[in-house]
Design a protein around this motif. Structure first.
Motif, PDB file in Angstrom:
ATOM      1  N   LEU A 199       0.856  -1.220   0.079  1.00  6.40           N
ATOM      2  CA  LEU A 199       0.008   0.025   0.070  1.00  6.40           C
ATOM      3  C   LEU A 199       0.888   1.271   0.105  1.00  6.40           C
ATOM      4  O   LEU A 199       1.798   1.351   0.644  1.00  6.40           O
ATOM      5  CB  LEU A 199      -0.899  -0.071   1.227  1.00  6.40           C
ATOM      6  CG  LEU A 199      -1.925   1.079   1.300  1.00  6.40           C
ATOM      7  CD1 LEU A 199      -3.218   1.207   0.233  1.00  6.40           C
ATOM      8  CD2 LEU A 199      -2.478   1.003   2.623  1.00  6.40           C
ATOM      9  N   SER A 250      -5.836  -3.815  -3.618  1.00  4.15           N
ATOM     10  CA  SER A 250      -5.203  -3.447  -4.744  1.00  4.15           C
ATOM     11  C   SER A 250      -6.080  -3.399  -5.906  1.00  4.15           C
ATOM     12  O   SER A 250      -6.976  -4.098  -5.997  1.00  4.15           O
ATOM     13  CB  SER A 250      -3.968  -4.408  -4.942  1.00  4.15           C
ATOM     14  OG  SER A 250      -3.046  -4.397  -4.143  1.00  4.15           O
ATOM     15  N   PRO A 255      -2.845   0.901  -5.316  1.00  2.00           N
ATOM     16  CA  PRO A 255      -3.352   0.466  -4.139  1.00  2.00           C
ATOM     17  C   PRO A 255      -4.151   1.382  -3.368  1.00  2.00           C
ATOM     18  O   PRO A 255      -4.069   2.678  -3.669  1.00  2.00           O
ATOM     19  CB  PRO A 255      -2.146  -0.090  -3.281  1.00  2.00           C
ATOM     20  CG  PRO A 255      -0.754   0.000  -4.280  1.00  2.00           C
ATOM     21  CD  PRO A 255      -1.612   0.924  -5.421  1.00  2.00           C
TER      22      PRO A 255
END
Length: 295
Positions: free
Chosen positions: A25, A123, A128
């Motif tokens: 992320l 995702s 993300p």
């Protein structure tokens, strides 16, 4: 809000990734933090569109989990009347039933979009994202993404009354973005992404109007499988809660709650008055042509 108990739900329209690791992320935005992400992207298009999520990173997560609750538990309208995740699935089914019918009436073909339920992070083809960005639609993969915890946050942090049809409004808004993608309207935003008169605000207000249009037809649009509407009843209270949800996510109201002042030059979604006005326009007319916010 009531669903036909005997209706069969189409779980192929929802991908349940809850509990599935979303991968790496990369959330940008500097010091604005999680509240800033919510302010900037609540009910937005996609995180990458305005630079609040990283690009690249992990590959998209696999489809579903070993405990895919939607496919196991959400079979009928009766299930939708009992469970939140089943209710979201039923709303997705109803919204897409309507848009498929509307497109066909105009000689166009509607391509279905999937909804992805996730927990914490996910995702996407747009990069993300975390649940902090709120619900969003990604044009890159034609999917709408929801962490269902957002609906609690909408009540606790944004002051909305909440409830099933407040949730339905949010879902229908995101599918409004899918309609915009199919019609090419999404391309009109370009770099005009901020300000009270920006293309971004016009895009969001049109999605609110499209949510109102679906609401107008929600109790009359039949399922192909049964020939009956999936949603059998909407009350004045349901509509009031949808309007309250739209008001709660106005840029001015969110900014006032967060900072004590408003700055129209930074708006991306429109004011509370604009959001309720355009939802009402769609709801009263039931006509997508009435949703020309760009005009």
């Amino acid at each position: 809000m009531q669903f036909d108990d005997d209706a069969r739900l189409d779980d192929s329209q929802v991908e349940d990734r809850r509990g599935f690791p979303g991968g790496g992320l990369a959330i940008g935005g500097g010091a604005i933090g999680i509240l800033g992400l919510v302010i900037a992207l609540v009910l937005g298009v996609d995180p990458g569109m305005i630079g609040l999520s990283g690009s690249g990173g992990a590959k998209p997560a696999g489809q579903g989990t070993g405990a895919d609750q939607v496919s196991q538990e959400c079979r009928t309208g009766a299930d939708a009347n009992k469970r939140q995740d089943c209710r979201i699935l039923a709303v997705v089914n109803s919204v897409q039933n309507y848009w498929q019918s509307d497109f066909a009436s105009r000689g166009k073909k509607y391509a279905q979009a999937q909804t992805v339920l996730f927990t914490d992070r996910v995702s996407t083809a747009c990069g993300p994202a975390s649940s902090a960005v709120g619900p969003f639609y990604c044009p890159g993969d034609h999917k709408a993404y929801f962490d269902l915890g957002f609906f609690n946050d909408m009540t606790r942090q944004l002051g909305a009354r909440g409830g099933p049809f407040a949730e339905a409004y949010v879902v229908a808004h995101e599918y409004g973005h899918h309609v915009q993608t199919l019609l090419g309207t999404m391309d009109r935003v370009g770099s005009d992404r901020q300000g009270a008169d920006s293309a971004s605000v016009k895009l969001e207000l049109q999605a609110d109007c499209y949510a109102g249009v679906w609401t107008h037809h929600a109790t009359t649009t039949p399922q192909a499988s049964t020939g009956r509407p999936l949603i059998t009843r909407l009350t004045d209270e349901d509509i009031a809660r949808a309007l309250d949800a739209a008001e709660s996510v106005g840029d001015d109201r969110i900014q006032q709650r967060a900072t004590g002042k408003t700055n129209p030059e930074t708006w991306t979604h429109g004011s509370s008055a604009q959001r309720t006005q355009w939802f009402t326009t769609g709801y009263r007319t039931g006509d997508p042509a009435s949703c020309n916010t760009f005009g």
